[in-house]
Design a protein around this motif. Structure first.
Motif, mmCIF file in Angstrom:
data_model
loop_
_atom_site.group_PDB
_atom_site.id
_atom_site.type_symbol
_atom_site.label_atom_id
_atom_site.label_comp_id
_atom_site.label_asym_id
_atom_site.label_seq_id
_atom_site.Cartn_x
_atom_site.Cartn_y
_atom_site.Cartn_z
ATOM 1 N N CYS A 106 0.825 -1.308 -0.101
ATOM 2 C CA CYS A 106 -0.054 0.105 -0.191
ATOM 3 C C CYS A 106 0.817 1.197 0.027
ATOM 4 C CB CYS A 106 -0.833 -0.017 1.224
ATOM 5 S SG CYS A 106 -0.187 -0.173 2.834
ATOM 6 N N VAL A 107 0.361 2.407 -0.438
ATOM 7 C CA VAL A 107 0.823 3.636 -0.386
ATOM 8 C C VAL A 107 -0.059 4.365 0.696
ATOM 9 C CG1 VAL A 107 1.478 5.644 -1.570
ATOM 10 C CG2 VAL A 107 1.725 3.428 -2.467
ATOM 11 N N VAL A 108 0.786 5.286 1.608
ATOM 12 C CA VAL A 108 0.203 5.795 2.903
ATOM 13 C C VAL A 108 0.598 7.176 2.784
ATOM 14 C CG1 VAL A 108 -0.062 5.801 5.305
ATOM 15 C CG2 VAL A 108 0.087 3.724 4.176
ATOM 16 N N LYS A 109 -0.339 8.187 3.027
ATOM 17 C CA LYS A 109 -0.039 9.468 3.392
ATOM 18 C C LYS A 109 -1.035 10.001 4.338
ATOM 19 C CE LYS A 109 0.017 14.111 1.203
ATOM 20 N NZ LYS A 109 0.920 14.875 0.549
ATOM 21 N N ASP A 110 -0.249 10.766 5.283
ATOM 22 C CA ASP A 110 -0.828 11.213 6.337
ATOM 23 C C ASP A 110 -1.742 10.164 7.154
ATOM 24 O OD1 ASP A 110 0.022 13.756 5.932
ATOM 25 O OD2 ASP A 110 -1.662 14.255 4.538
ATOM 26 N N LYS A 111 -1.205 9.168 7.260
ATOM 27 C CA LYS A 111 -1.832 7.968 8.187
ATOM 28 C C LYS A 111 -3.144 7.459 7.426
ATOM 29 C CE LYS A 111 -0.017 9.298 12.466
ATOM 30 N NZ LYS A 111 -0.360 9.683 13.915
ATOM 31 N N ASN A 112 -3.249 7.880 6.146
ATOM 32 C CA ASN A 112 -4.337 7.252 5.268
ATOM 33 C C ASN A 112 -3.860 6.470 4.135
ATOM 34 O OD1 ASN A 112 -6.651 8.556 6.844
ATOM 35 N ND2 ASN A 112 -5.998 10.588 5.831
ATOM 36 N N VAL A 113 -4.419 5.355 3.971
ATOM 37 C CA VAL A 113 -4.141 4.418 2.747
ATOM 38 C C VAL A 113 -4.576 5.046 1.530
ATOM 39 C CG1 VAL A 113 -4.457 2.186 1.686
ATOM 40 C CG2 VAL A 113 -3.726 2.389 4.175
ATOM 41 N N ILE A 114 -3.854 5.792 0.644
ATOM 42 C CA ILE A 114 -4.115 6.438 -0.693
ATOM 43 C C ILE A 114 -4.195 5.300 -1.608
ATOM 44 C CG2 ILE A 114 -3.671 8.639 0.155
ATOM 45 C CD1 ILE A 114 -1.241 8.554 -1.814
ATOM 46 N N TRP A 115 -3.688 4.152 -1.699
ATOM 47 C CA TRP A 115 -3.761 3.107 -2.738
ATOM 48 C C TRP A 115 -3.268 1.866 -2.238
ATOM 49 C CZ3 TRP A 115 0.127 -0.188 -4.555
ATOM 50 C CH2 TRP A 115 -0.232 -0.928 -5.825
ATOM 51 N N LYS A 116 -4.087 0.762 -2.559
ATOM 52 C CA LYS A 116 -3.850 -0.465 -1.904
ATOM 53 C C LYS A 116 -3.797 -1.356 -3.084
ATOM 54 C CE LYS A 116 -5.925 -2.629 1.523
ATOM 55 N NZ LYS A 116 -7.047 -3.112 2.358
ATOM 56 N N TYR A 117 -2.724 -2.313 -3.173
ATOM 57 C CA TYR A 117 -2.708 -3.548 -4.116
ATOM 58 C C TYR A 117 -3.512 -4.592 -3.698
ATOM 59 C CZ TYR A 117 -0.989 -6.476 -7.560
ATOM 60 O OH TYR A 117 -0.579 -7.204 -8.877
ATOM 61 N N PRO A 118 -4.486 -4.780 -4.547
ATOM 62 C CA PRO A 118 -5.591 -5.710 -4.040
ATOM 63 C C PRO A 118 -5.210 -7.332 -3.794
ATOM 64 C CG PRO A 118 -5.944 -5.420 -6.412
ATOM 65 C CD PRO A 118 -4.804 -4.527 -6.022
ATOM 66 N N ASN A 119 -4.100 -7.427 -4.253
ATOM 67 C CA ASN A 119 -3.486 -8.866 -4.247
ATOM 68 C C ASN A 119 -2.278 -9.250 -3.597
ATOM 69 O OD1 ASN A 119 -5.967 -9.965 -5.931
ATOM 70 N ND2 ASN A 119 -4.678 -9.032 -7.513
ATOM 71 N N ALA A 120 -1.741 -10.545 -3.295
ATOM 72 C CA ALA A 120 -0.560 -11.019 -2.819
ATOM 73 C C ALA A 120 -0.001 -11.213 -4.209
ATOM 74 C CB ALA A 120 -0.906 -12.050 -1.789
ATOM 75 N N VAL A 121 1.235 -11.136 -4.175
ATOM 76 C CA VAL A 121 2.288 -11.684 -5.207
ATOM 77 C C VAL A 121 3.009 -12.646 -4.730
ATOM 78 C CG1 VAL A 121 4.119 -10.768 -6.951
ATOM 79 C CG2 VAL A 121 2.050 -9.288 -5.979
ATOM 80 N N LYS A 122 3.123 -14.117 -5.561
ATOM 81 C CA LYS A 122 3.809 -15.060 -5.042
ATOM 82 C C LYS A 122 4.984 -15.230 -6.239
ATOM 83 C CE LYS A 122 0.182 -17.758 -3.313
ATOM 84 N NZ LYS A 122 -0.592 -19.023 -3.208
ATOM 85 N N TYR A 123 6.246 -15.756 -5.441
ATOM 86 C CA TYR A 123 7.323 -15.990 -6.492
ATOM 87 C C TYR A 123 7.926 -17.388 -5.781
ATOM 88 C CZ TYR A 123 6.982 -10.996 -7.623
ATOM 89 O OH TYR A 123 6.595 -9.842 -8.273
ATOM 90 N N ASP A 124 8.577 -18.238 -6.700
ATOM 91 C CA ASP A 124 8.915 -19.645 -6.275
ATOM 92 C C ASP A 124 10.433 -19.342 -5.608
ATOM 93 O OD1 ASP A 124 6.710 -20.921 -7.193
ATOM 94 O OD2 ASP A 124 7.693 -21.280 -9.329
ATOM 95 N N VAL A 125 11.084 -18.583 -6.251
ATOM 96 C CA VAL A 125 12.413 -18.300 -5.478
ATOM 97 C C VAL A 125 13.355 -17.005 -5.914
ATOM 98 C CG1 VAL A 125 13.902 -19.480 -7.635
ATOM 99 C CG2 VAL A 125 14.451 -19.920 -5.432
ATOM 100 N N ILE A 126 14.147 -16.766 -5.012
ATOM 101 C CA ILE A 126 14.935 -15.755 -5.150
ATOM 102 C C ILE A 126 16.371 -16.062 -5.012
ATOM 103 C CG2 ILE A 126 15.953 -13.435 -4.753
ATOM 104 C CD1 ILE A 126 13.134 -12.650 -3.676
ATOM 105 N N LYS A 127 17.181 -16.601 -6.081
ATOM 106 C CA LYS A 127 18.513 -17.095 -5.657
ATOM 107 C C LYS A 127 19.330 -16.045 -4.991
ATOM 108 C CE LYS A 127 17.854 -20.012 -9.818
ATOM 109 N NZ LYS A 127 18.220 -20.490 -11.076
#
Length: 129
Positions: free
Chosen positions: A46-67
């Protein structure tokens, strides 16, 4: 990429992380350790300004691996953020090379749209009942 900052955690078996923000629309998470990270989940973005969420990504993002010494990119899928005094926040979790789960909260704060953000990473430890 105009914004860059590095923050490492203190674990010995867990990966160490470096974060970058590109054009306020993409977060890069780089594993700067020799330890692989598996089953990565990035969530609560999310993006927050003045303790208010001004934008939120609606999903989680999955990745198998970071080498080791590799990175992944999380597209925020939002317009470039033009506002000052905002923070981009997210949580992520992964498993280390021994299968132990690690959870983190990442917070970046940018005083102005043209300044370098301050990054903070905090590993979240949960008590077992």
């Amino acid at each position: 990429e105009r914004w860059y900052h590095q923050k490492r955690n203190s674990g010995t078996t867990s990966p160490e992380w470096q974060f970058r923000i590109a054009r306020n629309t993409q977060v890069k998470i780089e594993n700067i350790s020799d330890n692989v990270a598996n089953e990565i989940l990035v969530y609560k973005i999310c993006v927050v300004k003045d303790k208010n969420v001004i934008w939120k990504y609606p999903n989680a993002v999955k990745y198998d691996v970071i080498k080791a010494n590799d990175e992944l990119e999380v597209e925020l899928k939002t317009e470039e953020i033009q506002e000052d005094k905002v923070s981009i926040q997210f949580d992520f979790r992964c498993n280390d090379k021994y299968g132990e789960e690690h959870k983190y909260h990442v917070y970046s704060f940018c005083e102005s749209n043209s300044s370098t953000p301050y990054f903070s990473i905090k590993e979240i430890f949960e008590e077992n009942p």
